[in-house]
Design a protein around this motif. Structure first.
Motif, short mmCIF file in Angstrom:
data_model
loop_
_atom_site.label_atom_id
_atom_site.label_comp_id
_atom_site.label_asym_id
_atom_site.label_seq_id
_atom_site.Cartn_x
_atom_site.Cartn_y
_atom_site.Cartn_z
N THR A 1 0.61 -1.20 0.24
CA THR A 1 -0.12 -0.10 0.07
C THR A 1 1.07 1.12 -0.16
O THR A 1 0.89 1.95 -0.51
CB THR A 1 -0.88 -0.11 0.92
OG1 THR A 1 -1.45 -0.69 1.54
CG2 THR A 1 -1.81 1.77 1.03
N VAL A 2 1.58 1.42 0.45
CA VAL A 2 2.29 2.63 1.12
C VAL A 2 3.52 3.06 -0.25
O VAL A 2 3.85 3.93 -0.54
CB VAL A 2 3.67 2.62 2.17
CG1 VAL A 2 4.67 3.29 2.58
CG2 VAL A 2 2.66 2.15 3.54
N VAL A 3 4.11 1.77 -0.58
CA VAL A 3 5.18 2.19 -1.97
C VAL A 3 4.21 2.51 -3.37
O VAL A 3 5.29 3.85 -3.79
CB VAL A 3 6.22 0.74 -2.34
CG1 VAL A 3 5.98 0.70 -3.73
CG2 VAL A 3 6.86 0.31 -1.60
N THR B 1 -0.95 19.76 0.92
CA THR B 1 -1.96 19.11 1.13
C THR B 1 -2.13 17.21 0.45
O THR B 1 -2.22 16.74 1.36
CB THR B 1 -2.78 19.35 -0.12
OG1 THR B 1 -3.21 20.85 0.37
CG2 THR B 1 -4.17 18.66 0.26
N TYR B 2 -0.84 17.61 -0.04
CA TYR B 2 -0.81 16.14 -0.64
C TYR B 2 0.13 15.36 0.31
O TYR B 2 -0.33 14.45 0.59
CB TYR B 2 0.62 15.73 -1.86
CG TYR B 2 -0.25 16.69 -2.71
CD1 TYR B 2 -1.51 16.23 -3.68
CD2 TYR B 2 0.33 17.53 -3.68
CE1 TYR B 2 -1.75 16.93 -4.77
CE2 TYR B 2 -0.07 17.99 -5.09
CZ TYR B 2 -1.26 17.90 -5.52
OH TYR B 2 -1.94 18.39 -6.63
N ALA B 3 1.38 15.95 1.24
CA ALA B 3 1.68 15.56 2.45
C ALA B 3 0.82 14.94 3.41
O ALA B 3 1.18 14.34 3.96
CB ALA B 3 3.05 16.31 2.27
N VAL C 1 -3.11 9.04 5.26
CA VAL C 1 -3.98 8.33 4.17
C VAL C 1 -2.44 7.01 5.26
O VAL C 1 -3.95 6.16 5.43
CB VAL C 1 -4.20 8.10 2.78
CG1 VAL C 1 -3.90 6.31 2.29
CG2 VAL C 1 -5.08 9.01 2.50
N LEU C 2 -2.11 7.07 5.07
CA LEU C 2 -1.57 5.90 5.86
C LEU C 2 -1.27 6.11 7.79
O LEU C 2 -1.61 4.46 7.58
CB LEU C 2 0.41 6.31 6.17
CG LEU C 2 1.48 5.02 6.66
CD1 LEU C 2 1.37 4.28 5.38
CD2 LEU C 2 2.71 6.59 5.97
N VAL C 3 -1.82 6.86 7.85
CA VAL C 3 -2.42 6.63 9.28
C VAL C 3 -3.14 5.60 9.30
O VAL C 3 -3.93 4.66 10.30
CB VAL C 3 -2.68 7.71 9.80
CG1 VAL C 3 -3.28 7.62 11.89
CG2 VAL C 3 -0.72 8.61 10.69
N TYR C 4 -4.47 5.93 8.83
CA TYR C 4 -5.62 4.75 8.40
C TYR C 4 -5.38 3.92 7.83
O TYR C 4 -5.73 3.27 9.15
CB TYR C 4 -7.10 5.99 7.91
CG TYR C 4 -7.88 5.26 7.40
CD1 TYR C 4 -8.79 5.81 7.96
CD2 TYR C 4 -7.96 4.41 5.95
CE1 TYR C 4 -10.47 5.31 8.47
CE2 TYR C 4 -9.38 3.34 6.21
CZ TYR C 4 -10.72 3.72 7.31
OH TYR C 4 -11.81 3.12 6.78
N GLY D 1 -4.07 -2.80 12.05
CA GLY D 1 -3.00 -3.50 13.13
C GLY D 1 -4.54 -4.30 14.05
O GLY D 1 -4.14 -4.97 14.34
N LEU D 2 -5.33 -2.92 13.79
CA LEU D 2 -6.79 -3.62 15.13
C LEU D 2 -6.64 -4.76 13.88
O LEU D 2 -7.90 -5.99 14.74
CB LEU D 2 -7.94 -2.68 14.64
CG LEU D 2 -7.85 -1.37 15.53
CD1 LEU D 2 -8.60 -0.37 15.18
CD2 LEU D 2 -7.69 -1.50 16.65
N GLU D 3 -7.23 -4.69 12.56
CA GLU D 3 -7.16 -6.16 12.05
C GLU D 3 -6.25 -7.38 11.57
O GLU D 3 -6.91 -8.28 12.25
CB GLU D 3 -7.41 -6.22 10.57
CG GLU D 3 -8.18 -7.59 9.13
CD GLU D 3 -8.54 -7.06 8.29
OE1 GLU D 3 -8.90 -7.44 7.55
OE2 GLU D 3 -7.06 -6.49 7.96
N VAL D 4 -5.29 -7.12 12.19
CA VAL D 4 -4.27 -8.07 12.46
C VAL D 4 -4.44 -8.41 13.76
O VAL D 4 -4.67 -9.90 15.09
CB VAL D 4 -2.88 -7.42 12.04
CG1 VAL D 4 -1.38 -8.76 13.29
CG2 VAL D 4 -2.42 -7.58 11.08
#
Length: 108
Positions: free
Chosen positions: A11-13, A37-39, A45-48, A54-57
């Protein structure tokens, strides 16, 4: 834990690549409001994603709880991804496509 790392990287890459491409399209990197705004959008999005993944794991380790289902739904799919455990071998080629003895338009 490796599945969490793999899914996070997958997702991140692309997000980083998209953000960098956006910066390259703009000539001259300046810290105008669009760049900020982009940053901020990227970070949000990354934090979300990391929070709900993490909660899913954690929910998965608790043997399938409502937490896993809720976090999965908020990620777009109720079940976490599963990646096949490969020994590094490539899967066999499908019938006739690219196998020895078959002809293709590239061979001609």
């Amino acid at each position: 834990m490796p599945a969490l790392f793999i899914s996070t990287m997958r997702t991140v890459v692309p997000m980083i690549a998209g953000w960098l491409l956006t910066l390259l399209v703009k000539t001259g990197i300046t810290l105008d409001s669009d760049t900020v705004t982009y940053a901020v959008t990227f970070a949000a999005v990354l934090v979300y994603y990391l929070l709900f993944r993490g909660l899913e794991v954690i929910g998965t380790r608790l043997r399938g709880t409502r937490l896993q289902t809720l976090a999965g739904v908020l990620l777009g799919w109720a079940r976490p991804p599963s990646y096949p455990h490969a020994d590094g071998d490539l899967p066999p080629l499908s019938s006739g496509y690219g196998t020895a003895g078959s002809s293709s338009t590239l061979d001609r």
